[in-house]
Design a protein around this motif. Structure first.
Motif, PDB file in Angstrom:
ATOM      1  N   ASP A  18      11.717  21.973  -6.206  1.00 23.41           N
ATOM      2  CA  ASP A  18      12.710  22.728  -6.949  1.00 23.41           C
ATOM      3  C   ASP A  18      14.153  22.519  -6.270  1.00 23.41           C
ATOM      4  N   SER A  19      14.315  21.424  -5.727  1.00 23.08           N
ATOM      5  CA  SER A  19      15.886  21.185  -4.930  1.00 23.08           C
ATOM      6  C   SER A  19      15.965  19.728  -5.606  1.00 23.08           C
ATOM      7  N   TYR A  20      17.365  19.631  -5.769  1.00 24.08           N
ATOM      8  CA  TYR A  20      17.673  18.116  -6.093  1.00 24.08           C
ATOM      9  C   TYR A  20      17.496  17.008  -4.804  1.00 24.08           C
ATOM     10  N   ALA A  21      17.323  17.644  -3.543  1.00 28.71           N
ATOM     11  CA  ALA A  21      16.871  16.845  -2.420  1.00 28.71           C
ATOM     12  C   ALA A  21      15.567  15.969  -2.839  1.00 28.71           C
ATOM     13  N   ALA A  22      14.565  16.765  -3.505  1.00 31.46           N
ATOM     14  CA  ALA A  22      13.491  15.930  -4.023  1.00 31.46           C
ATOM     15  C   ALA A  22      13.554  14.898  -4.689  1.00 31.46           C
ATOM     16  N   LEU A  23      14.583  14.797  -5.493  1.00 29.60           N
ATOM     17  CA  LEU A  23      14.834  13.486  -6.475  1.00 29.60           C
ATOM     18  C   LEU A  23      15.394  12.518  -5.499  1.00 29.60           C
ATOM     19  N   ILE A  24      15.769  12.778  -4.452  1.00 33.25           N
ATOM     20  CA  ILE A  24      16.638  11.591  -3.420  1.00 33.25           C
ATOM     21  C   ILE A  24      15.947  11.088  -2.313  1.00 33.25           C
ATOM     22  N   LEU A  25      15.393  12.150  -1.562  1.00 31.85           N
ATOM     23  CA  LEU A  25      14.666  11.724  -0.056  1.00 31.85           C
ATOM     24  C   LEU A  25      13.416  10.858  -0.307  1.00 31.85           C
ATOM     25  N   PRO A  26      12.370  11.207  -1.057  1.00 33.69           N
ATOM     26  CA  PRO A  26      11.177  10.588  -1.430  1.00 33.69           C
ATOM     27  C   PRO A  26      11.340   9.112  -1.799  1.00 33.69           C
ATOM     28  N   SER A  27      12.445   8.884  -2.454  1.00 32.81           N
ATOM     29  CA  SER A  27      12.801   7.269  -2.738  1.00 32.81           C
ATOM     30  C   SER A  27      14.275   7.027  -2.187  1.00 32.81           C
ATOM     31  N   ALA A  28      14.332   7.425  -0.902  1.00 35.65           N
ATOM     32  CA  ALA A  28      15.711   7.214  -0.516  1.00 35.65           C
ATOM     33  C   ALA A  28      16.075   5.612  -0.081  1.00 35.65           C
ATOM     34  N   ILE A  29      14.901   4.974   0.504  1.00 33.52           N
ATOM     35  CA  ILE A  29      15.047   3.773   0.790  1.00 33.52           C
ATOM     36  C   ILE A  29      14.095   2.733   0.147  1.00 33.52           C
ATOM     37  N   SER A  30      14.232   1.861  -0.268  1.00 34.02           N
ATOM     38  CA  SER A  30      13.184   0.711  -0.754  1.00 34.02           C
ATOM     39  C   SER A  30      12.872  -0.364  -0.037  1.00 34.02           C
TER      40      SER A  30
ATOM     41  N   PHE B 140       0.865  -1.322  -0.109  1.00 32.12           N
ATOM     42  CA  PHE B 140       0.117   0.042   0.001  1.00 32.12           C
ATOM     43  C   PHE B 140       0.890   1.157  -0.051  1.00 32.12           C
ATOM     44  N   HIS B 141       0.509   2.018  -0.799  1.00 28.66           N
ATOM     45  CA  HIS B 141       1.297   3.424  -1.048  1.00 28.66           C
ATOM     46  C   HIS B 141       0.458   4.538  -0.998  1.00 28.66           C
ATOM     47  N   GLY B 142       1.074   5.696  -0.488  1.00 26.21           N
ATOM     48  CA  GLY B 142       0.030   6.795  -0.379  1.00 26.21           C
ATOM     49  C   GLY B 142      -0.436   7.493  -1.648  1.00 26.21           C
ATOM     50  N   GLY B 143       0.477   7.372  -2.715  1.00 30.02           N
ATOM     51  CA  GLY B 143       0.218   7.726  -3.958  1.00 30.02           C
ATOM     52  C   GLY B 143       0.971   9.240  -4.588  1.00 30.02           C
ATOM     53  N   MET B 144       0.760   9.517  -5.503  1.00 33.72           N
ATOM     54  CA  MET B 144       1.419  10.738  -5.982  1.00 33.72           C
ATOM     55  C   MET B 144       0.897  11.921  -5.520  1.00 33.72           C
ATOM     56  N   ILE B 145      -0.093  12.360  -5.025  1.00 33.47           N
ATOM     57  CA  ILE B 145      -0.715  13.697  -4.649  1.00 33.47           C
ATOM     58  C   ILE B 145      -0.363  13.853  -3.087  1.00 33.47           C
ATOM     59  N   PRO B 146      -0.455  12.647  -2.165  1.00 35.56           N
ATOM     60  CA  PRO B 146       0.035  12.844  -0.768  1.00 35.56           C
ATOM     61  C   PRO B 146       1.586  12.939  -0.823  1.00 35.56           C
ATOM     62  N   THR B 147       2.380  12.345  -1.658  1.00 33.23           N
ATOM     63  CA  THR B 147       3.733  12.619  -1.630  1.00 33.23           C
ATOM     64  C   THR B 147       4.248  13.885  -2.060  1.00 33.23           C
ATOM     65  N   PHE B 148       3.296  14.285  -3.027  1.00 29.59           N
ATOM     66  CA  PHE B 148       3.619  15.851  -3.472  1.00 29.59           C
ATOM     67  C   PHE B 148       3.417  16.691  -2.343  1.00 29.59           C
ATOM     68  N   LEU B 149       2.340  16.532  -1.689  1.00 29.78           N
ATOM     69  CA  LEU B 149       2.080  17.465  -0.565  1.00 29.78           C
ATOM     70  C   LEU B 149       3.244  17.405   0.656  1.00 29.78           C
ATOM     71  N   VAL B 150       3.679  16.268   0.847  1.00 27.72           N
ATOM     72  CA  VAL B 150       4.546  16.119   1.872  1.00 27.72           C
ATOM     73  C   VAL B 150       5.920  16.802   1.464  1.00 27.72           C
ATOM     74  N   VAL B 151       6.657  16.586  -0.001  1.00 27.83           N
ATOM     75  CA  VAL B 151       7.532  17.168  -0.291  1.00 27.83           C
ATOM     76  C   VAL B 151       7.520  18.684  -0.496  1.00 27.83           C
ATOM     77  N   LYS B 152       6.095  19.103  -0.781  1.00 25.00           N
ATOM     78  CA  LYS B 152       6.100  20.530  -0.584  1.00 25.00           C
ATOM     79  C   LYS B 152       5.952  21.212   0.752  1.00 25.00           C
ATOM     80  N   GLU B 153       5.553  20.559   1.846  1.00 23.15           N
ATOM     81  CA  GLU B 153       5.575  20.751   3.123  1.00 23.15           C
ATOM     82  C   GLU B 153       6.906  21.048   3.478  1.00 23.15           C
ATOM     83  N   LEU B 154       7.840  20.052   3.311  1.00 28.00           N
ATOM     84  CA  LEU B 154       9.135  19.992   3.676  1.00 28.00           C
ATOM     85  C   LEU B 154       9.896  21.008   3.068  1.00 28.00           C
ATOM     86  N   GLY B 155       9.569  21.891   1.889  1.00 29.27           N
ATOM     87  CA  GLY B 155      10.122  22.829   1.124  1.00 29.27           C
ATOM     88  C   GLY B 155      11.253  22.215   0.495  1.00 29.27           C
ATOM     89  N   LEU B 156      10.907  21.310  -0.429  1.00 29.92           N
ATOM     90  CA  LEU B 156      11.766  20.476  -1.344  1.00 29.92           C
ATOM     91  C   LEU B 156      11.700  20.713  -2.790  1.00 29.92           C
TER      92      LEU B 156
END
Length: 291
Positions: A139-151, A121-137
């Protein structure tokens, strides 16, 4: 000493070799076609449909792709994200996998269940985007790493590999005064290089192929990785969009450029495989033997 085979054994070996050679040929031919197509003209591709050796060699597709510095900037972004992301992902994956591989860890089964739950089960695209936005990520390269940092899948493979290491080695290290971090970095990780190489390759391929995350989280086109930029090149070459950020001085050669895009996007990560091939199968198999 040459092994004496029966007639049936020799027939089986011949048939087996022939079938494997045909399968290998079928697998390699499409890639050869793509590489050859990138060095030929669009007219020849349209006429022959399937090209293995170009009649007329042409570098127009690569001239178009590399006619601007933008491609090198995007390549640098992808290489940086891949290297940093792979190292960071391996670090936190190894820490979590080692902790969960200890059978005396309190709450180990609960955490294992929560990890497996995220695979189903996964939250999906929209919840993930909202989390990234609230963390201030955004337009930053961290947004390409942190959301998928661990599999979860990679972590479970590495955890199972760690569990196969004899406990006597760790007990001996503890007697010598080594703490948990010392055991992990001095004993466990050096003995787990096949698994480390395999999981590193999984992460590297994931980061190199980053496309959707860049589309969602990066507003500045100057920060685009190679995959997003190459997609824009294909769109421009197809005549679908002439307002591209790619300021190319050479007109696109239509069909062959699509072949060249595949080569440019695939070749760098493909060059890593020969160095990790000897570890790949061993790491994946040993990490999946025990739970």
């Amino acid at each position: 000493m040459v092994e004496d085979r029966s007639l049936g054994g020799r027939v089986f070996a011949a048939v087996n070799f022939t079938l494997l050679a045909l399968i290998a040929l079928i697998t390699v031919l499409p890639f050869v076609h793509v590489v050859a197509g990138s060095f030929t003209t669009s007219a020849e591709i349209a006429a022959s449909k399937f090209v293995l050796i170009p009649k007329v060699w042409s570098l127009e597709a690569y001239k178009f792709i590399f006619s601007t510095d933008t491609i090198f900037k995007a390549m640098g972004v992808s290489i940086g994200v891949t290297l940093i992301g792979t190292l960071f992902s391996m670090f936190i994956t190894a820490l979590m996998a080692y902790g969960l591989s200890r059978r005396d860890l309190d709450g180990r089964n609960v955490v294992n269940f929560l990890v497996v739950f995220t695979m189903l089960f996964h939250g999906g695209m929209i919840p993930t985007f909202l989390v990234v936005k609230e963390l201030g990520l955004i337009d930053s390269y961290a947004a390409l790493i942190l959301p998928s940092a661990i599999s979860a899948f990679n972590m479970i493979i590495l955890k199972n590999f760690f569990q196969n290491i004899p406990e006597g080695l760790e007990e001996s290290a503890k007697i010598d005064g080594c703490n948990d971090f010392g055991i992990l970095f001095r004993i466990v990780l050096p003995l787990s290089m096949p698994a480390i190489a395999t999981i590193s390759l999984f992460y590297a391929v994931t980061y190199w192929n980053t496309y959707m995350s860049a589309i969602l989280y990066l507003d500045d086109s100057a920060k685009w990785p190679i995959q997003v930029l190459l997609r824009q090149i294909v769109v421009l070459a197809s005549g679908m969009d002439h307002s591209s950020t790619l300021d190319a001085a050479v007109p696109p050669p239509d069909q062959s450029i699509k072949m060249a895009v595949i080569v440019v996007a695939t070749l760098p990560i493909l060059m890593v495989y020969p160095f990790l091939q000897k570890h790949f199968a061993k790491g994946a198999m040993l990490g999946s033997m025990k739970g």
